[in-house]
Design a protein around this motif. Structure first.
Motif, PDB file in Angstrom:
ATOM      1  N   PHE A 196       0.819  -1.209   0.000  1.00 22.03           N
ATOM      2  CA  PHE A 196       0.000   0.000   0.000  1.00 22.03           C
ATOM      3  C   PHE A 196       0.853   1.258   0.000  1.00 22.03           C
ATOM      4  CE2 PHE A 196      -4.182  -1.780   1.636  1.00 22.03           C
ATOM      5  CZ  PHE A 196      -4.903  -1.342   0.535  1.00 22.03           C
ATOM      6  N   ILE A 197       0.451   2.204  -0.810  1.00 24.46           N
ATOM      7  CA  ILE A 197       0.966   3.567  -0.775  1.00 24.46           C
ATOM      8  C   ILE A 197      -0.158   4.396  -0.166  1.00 24.46           C
ATOM      9  CG2 ILE A 197       1.600   5.562  -2.187  1.00 24.46           C
ATOM     10  CD1 ILE A 197       2.789   3.509  -4.172  1.00 24.46           C
ATOM     11  N   TRP A 198       0.142   5.104   0.902  1.00 24.10           N
ATOM     12  CA  TRP A 198      -0.863   5.901   1.610  1.00 24.10           C
ATOM     13  C   TRP A 198      -0.910   7.283   0.952  1.00 24.10           C
ATOM     14  CZ3 TRP A 198      -4.075   3.203   4.461  1.00 24.10           C
ATOM     15  CH2 TRP A 198      -3.681   1.911   4.795  1.00 24.10           C
ATOM     16  N   THR A 199      -2.044   7.577   0.369  1.00 28.48           N
ATOM     17  CA  THR A 199      -2.203   8.753  -0.473  1.00 28.48           C
ATOM     18  C   THR A 199      -2.205  10.045   0.347  1.00 28.48           C
ATOM     19  OG1 THR A 199      -3.557   7.400  -1.936  1.00 28.48           O
ATOM     20  CG2 THR A 199      -3.669   9.784  -2.268  1.00 28.48           C
ATOM     21  N   ILE A 200      -1.457  11.013  -0.150  1.00 30.39           N
ATOM     22  CA  ILE A 200      -1.476  12.355   0.441  1.00 30.39           C
ATOM     23  C   ILE A 200      -2.766  13.033  -0.018  1.00 30.39           C
ATOM     24  CG2 ILE A 200      -0.353  14.628   0.493  1.00 30.39           C
ATOM     25  CD1 ILE A 200       2.283  13.105  -0.278  1.00 30.39           C
ATOM     26  N   GLN A 201      -3.585  13.449   0.916  1.00 31.06           N
ATOM     27  CA  GLN A 201      -4.803  14.198   0.625  1.00 31.06           C
ATOM     28  C   GLN A 201      -4.712  15.534   1.347  1.00 31.06           C
ATOM     29  OE1 GLN A 201      -7.098  13.592  -1.533  1.00 31.06           O
ATOM     30  NE2 GLN A 201      -7.143  11.394  -1.859  1.00 31.06           N
ATOM     31  N   GLU A 202      -4.709  16.627   0.588  1.00 35.07           N
ATOM     32  CA  GLU A 202      -4.611  17.961   1.187  1.00 35.07           C
ATOM     33  C   GLU A 202      -5.949  18.654   1.183  1.00 35.07           C
ATOM     34  OE1 GLU A 202      -0.082  18.864  -0.207  1.00 35.07           O
ATOM     35  OE2 GLU A 202      -1.666  19.225  -1.636  1.00 35.07           O
TER      36      GLU A 202
END
Length: 178
Positions: free
Chosen positions: A172-178
């Motif tokens: 898993f790549i944990w998505t950056i959410q801004e």
């Protein structure tokens, strides 16, 4: 009499060889269970990507979303959006999807017709706020949410479920959410 026995033995060996060949060529993964049913009206709309297995479209992306809109012909318009981390450029991919069966939990999605990929809704909560979506090959997996983040309890539940179905959750790549 020996000739008949030899013929039967050869047929038996040939048949067994074919069975072993096809079993050996089949997928190494067991069947992937999906949600018992999915209400596409509740599923439609925008989802934030919480985590993903890497693939070419989203490589180096943040602020990833997927939006699903139902069409009159029972197909689904799909719009994936993201922002490239390195240069802040926005990307968008438009596709189309359709349900494979009446459960609506197994979709075929295409961004490059005529090629379609599996998009199986493995888990979606009763309020359609969080979903686990993957492919039976175990090559693709996403955690999606109506919010930019999910709580730790939900995260652990989805990780355990994915792992129990043969997904390597370390990918898993944990998505950056801004």
């Amino acid at each position: 009499m020996k000739e008949i026995s030899l013929k039967h033995a050869l047929k038996y060996i040939l048949g067994l060889s074919l069975v072993l060949f096809f079993v050996g060529c089949s997928t190494k993964h067991a069947y992937l269970p999906t949600n018992k049913s999915v209400d596409l009206n509740s599923y439609k709309g925008t989802w934030y990507e919480v985590a993903r297995f890497e693939h070419f479209f989203e490589k180096g992306c943040k602020n990833v979303t997927a939006t699903y809109n139902l069409r009159n012909d029972e197909k689904i318009d799909v719009i994936n959006r993201c922002t490239k981390i390195e240069d802040e450029k926005k990307k968008e991919a438009k596709g189309i999807a359709y349900a494979v069966d009446s459960t609506n939990s197994k979709l075929k999605v295409s961004f490059f017709r005529p090629f379609y990929g599996d998009y199986w809704i493995i888990d979606v909560d009763k309020n359609y706020k969080v979903a686990l979506v993957g492919s039976p090959s175990r090559e693709y997996l996403w955690i999606l949410s109506r919010e930019k983040t999910i709580d730790e309890k939900t995260k652990q539940r989805l990780l355990l479920k994915a792992e129990s179905f043969g997904f390597d959750v370390d990918k898993f790549i944990w998505t950056i959410q801004e």
